[in-house]
Design a protein around this motif. Structure first.
Motif, PDB file in Angstrom:
ATOM      1  N   SER A   1      -4.625   7.021  -8.955  1.00 42.50           N
ATOM      2  CA  SER A   1      -5.377   7.211  -7.710  1.00 42.50           C
ATOM      3  C   SER A   1      -6.754   6.560  -7.801  1.00 42.50           C
ATOM      4  O   SER A   1      -7.222   5.930  -6.853  1.00 42.50           O
ATOM      5  CB  SER A   1      -5.529   8.702  -7.406  1.00 42.50           C
ATOM      6  OG  SER A   1      -4.272   9.292  -7.194  1.00 42.50           O
ATOM      7  N   VAL A   2      -7.391   6.696  -8.977  1.00 38.10           N
ATOM      8  CA  VAL A   2      -8.690   6.056  -9.186  1.00 38.10           C
ATOM      9  C   VAL A   2      -8.553   4.535  -9.135  1.00 38.10           C
ATOM     10  O   VAL A   2      -9.360   3.842  -8.515  1.00 38.10           O
ATOM     11  CB  VAL A   2      -9.294   6.499 -10.540  1.00 38.10           C
ATOM     12  CG1 VAL A   2     -10.540   5.677 -10.863  1.00 38.10           C
ATOM     13  CG2 VAL A   2      -9.630   7.979 -10.505  1.00 38.10           C
ATOM     14  N   LEU A   3      -7.500   4.022  -9.787  1.00 34.17           N
ATOM     15  CA  LEU A   3      -7.259   2.584  -9.748  1.00 34.17           C
ATOM     16  C   LEU A   3      -7.003   2.116  -8.320  1.00 34.17           C
ATOM     17  O   LEU A   3      -7.431   1.034  -7.923  1.00 34.17           O
ATOM     18  CB  LEU A   3      -6.061   2.232 -10.638  1.00 34.17           C
ATOM     19  CG  LEU A   3      -6.255   2.428 -12.150  1.00 34.17           C
ATOM     20  CD1 LEU A   3      -4.946   2.188 -12.888  1.00 34.17           C
ATOM     21  CD2 LEU A   3      -7.348   1.506 -12.684  1.00 34.17           C
TER      22      LEU A   3
ATOM     23  N   LYS B   1       0.832  -1.204   0.000  1.00 35.63           N
ATOM     24  CA  LYS B   1       0.000   0.000   0.000  1.00 35.63           C
ATOM     25  C   LYS B   1       0.870   1.260   0.000  1.00 35.63           C
ATOM     26  O   LYS B   1       0.589   2.215  -0.719  1.00 35.63           O
ATOM     27  CB  LYS B   1      -0.929  -0.008   1.215  1.00 35.63           C
ATOM     28  CG  LYS B   1      -1.929  -1.161   1.212  1.00 35.63           C
ATOM     29  CD  LYS B   1      -2.732  -1.212   2.500  1.00 35.63           C
ATOM     30  CE  LYS B   1      -3.698  -2.389   2.490  1.00 35.63           C
ATOM     31  NZ  LYS B   1      -4.452  -2.521   3.755  1.00 35.63           N
ATOM     32  N   ALA B   2       1.912   1.247   0.801  1.00 33.47           N
ATOM     33  CA  ALA B   2       2.798   2.411   0.866  1.00 33.47           C
ATOM     34  C   ALA B   2       3.551   2.601  -0.448  1.00 33.47           C
ATOM     35  O   ALA B   2       3.733   3.731  -0.915  1.00 33.47           O
ATOM     36  CB  ALA B   2       3.783   2.251   2.025  1.00 33.47           C
ATOM     37  N   LEU B   3       3.975   1.507  -1.073  1.00 25.84           N
ATOM     38  CA  LEU B   3       4.683   1.610  -2.343  1.00 25.84           C
ATOM     39  C   LEU B   3       3.759   2.141  -3.426  1.00 25.84           C
ATOM     40  O   LEU B   3       4.182   2.935  -4.280  1.00 25.84           O
ATOM     41  CB  LEU B   3       5.237   0.253  -2.757  1.00 25.84           C
ATOM     42  CG  LEU B   3       6.036   0.252  -4.061  1.00 25.84           C
ATOM     43  CD1 LEU B   3       7.325   1.046  -3.900  1.00 25.84           C
ATOM     44  CD2 LEU B   3       6.334  -1.162  -4.531  1.00 25.84           C
TER      45      LEU B   3
ATOM     46  N   ILE C   1       1.099   3.595   6.236  1.00 31.03           N
ATOM     47  CA  ILE C   1       2.392   4.230   6.469  1.00 31.03           C
ATOM     48  C   ILE C   1       2.614   4.490   7.957  1.00 31.03           C
ATOM     49  O   ILE C   1       3.713   4.280   8.490  1.00 31.03           O
ATOM     50  CB  ILE C   1       2.500   5.534   5.655  1.00 31.03           C
ATOM     51  CG1 ILE C   1       2.580   5.209   4.157  1.00 31.03           C
ATOM     52  CG2 ILE C   1       3.730   6.343   6.081  1.00 31.03           C
ATOM     53  CD1 ILE C   1       2.537   6.417   3.254  1.00 31.03           C
ATOM     54  N   ALA C   2       1.566   4.914   8.659  1.00 31.25           N
ATOM     55  CA  ALA C   2       1.684   5.136  10.101  1.00 31.25           C
ATOM     56  C   ALA C   2       2.023   3.828  10.822  1.00 31.25           C
ATOM     57  O   ALA C   2       2.875   3.798  11.724  1.00 31.25           O
ATOM     58  CB  ALA C   2       0.381   5.724  10.645  1.00 31.25           C
TER      59      ALA C   2
ATOM     60  N   TYR D   1      -7.182   0.962  -2.028  1.00 31.02           N
ATOM     61  CA  TYR D   1      -6.046   1.784  -1.594  1.00 31.02           C
ATOM     62  C   TYR D   1      -6.450   3.254  -1.590  1.00 31.02           C
ATOM     63  O   TYR D   1      -5.900   4.078  -2.313  1.00 31.02           O
ATOM     64  CB  TYR D   1      -4.848   1.571  -2.503  1.00 31.02           C
ATOM     65  CG  TYR D   1      -4.171   0.230  -2.376  1.00 31.02           C
ATOM     66  CD1 TYR D   1      -4.687  -0.768  -1.560  1.00 31.02           C
ATOM     67  CD2 TYR D   1      -3.002  -0.063  -3.067  1.00 31.02           C
ATOM     68  CE1 TYR D   1      -4.071  -1.998  -1.438  1.00 31.02           C
ATOM     69  CE2 TYR D   1      -2.375  -1.297  -2.955  1.00 31.02           C
ATOM     70  CZ  TYR D   1      -2.918  -2.263  -2.145  1.00 31.02           C
ATOM     71  OH  TYR D   1      -2.293  -3.484  -2.027  1.00 31.02           O
ATOM     72  N   SER D   2      -7.400   3.595  -0.763  1.00 28.75           N
ATOM     73  CA  SER D   2      -7.817   4.985  -0.643  1.00 28.75           C
ATOM     74  C   SER D   2      -6.734   5.772   0.091  1.00 28.75           C
ATOM     75  O   SER D   2      -5.868   5.188   0.759  1.00 28.75           O
ATOM     76  CB  SER D   2      -9.125   5.078   0.136  1.00 28.75           C
ATOM     77  OG  SER D   2      -8.915   4.721   1.491  1.00 28.75           O
ATOM     78  N   PRO D   3      -6.742   7.107  -0.002  1.00 27.89           N
ATOM     79  CA  PRO D   3      -5.737   7.902   0.723  1.00 27.89           C
ATOM     80  C   PRO D   3      -5.700   7.596   2.218  1.00 27.89           C
ATOM     81  O   PRO D   3      -4.622   7.547   2.817  1.00 27.89           O
ATOM     82  CB  PRO D   3      -6.169   9.343   0.444  1.00 27.89           C
ATOM     83  CG  PRO D   3      -6.853   9.275  -0.883  1.00 27.89           C
ATOM     84  CD  PRO D   3      -7.571   7.956  -0.891  1.00 27.89           C
TER      85      PRO D   3
END
Length: 262
Positions: free
Chosen positions: A145-147, A107-109, A162-163, A153-155
């Motif tokens: 971002s849409v993909l 997800k972070a990548l 990441i947290a 993988y929403s913001p």
């Protein structure tokens, strides 16, 4: 020879490659083409996901199952300690690493490649044709971002991942502060799992993956460039220098071959 059905940038495939190298086992990498290659793999093994290890007529799916199989069939340089407490701790850390570093690292990548076109292009294997590299580099960030939303993988999901990874790296750094390995004085499956699964956070400095040389030592900036986590990544690179065979001159050869299912 053992055969590993894999994706070159799958951190779970890398976990198995590191285990195979640690045990000193020769193997051949077979790259599974997304889509048709996965269908063929499913037809053969009942499993669409990699890694899958072939040993003779046996097919073993899932990186943890592969590790346990290798320890049983190839007992030299054992991965899982016999001492009950160490064994329990090793298995606990390995499972945690799979579920935390493995999943959240992807997800972070994704967030990093969505925002950086050159990084996205550079992540393609060195054997990728230049035309395809140019097409991938030109994909708009908005479309990615849409993909990302389409696969969950929403913001908010990415920020949470990441947290969590920051906390994971802090914890690992503390665990390794006065110990050469995570569960004691000898390496175990816990160390190899954590080291292999962390490649998407920061790529190893040596020639271990089919990636451009410019990406060695690079990764997700907010994690890879944070000095607080430098001791962890230094430890990870020591694991690689000790146990992982570089692509050049290794029995596995350079780039993986394309999948060929008999």
């Amino acid at each position: 020879m053992l055969e590993l059905y894999q994706w070159e940038l799958s951190q779970y495939s890398e976990k198995v490659r590191l285990i195979l190298d640690y045990k000193g086992l020769a193997y051949r990498k077979i790259e599974v083409t997304p889509g048709i290659g996965q269908v063929d793999l499913f037809r053969l093994t009942g499993q669409r996901q990699v890694p899958v290890l072939k040993d003779g007529n046996k097919y073993i799916a899932d990186s943890t199952a592969i590790a346990k199989y290798l320890d049983l069939e190839y007992p030299d340089r054992p991965l899982i300690p016999k001492d009950p407490k160490q064994r329990g701790l090793t298995l606990l850390i390995e499972e945690w690493a799979d579920e935390s570093i493995g999943i959240k690292g992807r997800k972070a990548l994704f967030a990093a490649i969505s925002q950086d076109q050159s990084f996205r292009k550079a992540l393609l294997p060195t054997s990728t044709p230049d035309l395809l590299k140019t097409l991938v580099e030109g994909v708009p960030s908005d479309l990615l971002s849409v993909l990302g939303l389409g696969v969950g993988y929403s913001p908010d999901v990415v920020r949470s991942a990441i947290a969590d990874l920051k906390q994971d790296l802090e914890a690992l750094t503390l665990l390794l502060a006065d110990s050469p390995y995570l569960t004691g004085d000898e390496p175990t499956l816990a160390d190899l799992a954590v080291a292999g699964l962390s490649i998407l956070l920061k790529f190893p400095t040596g020639p271990y993956l089919d990636l451009p040389e410019s990406l060695r030592g690079k990764g997700i900036p907010i994690l890879a460039e944070n000095p607080d986590y430098a001791p962890f990544f230094a430890w990870r690179d020591r694991i690689y220098s000790q146990f992982r065979k570089p692509i050049i001159g290794s029995p596995t050869g350079g780039s993986p071959t394309t999948i060929q299912i008999d």
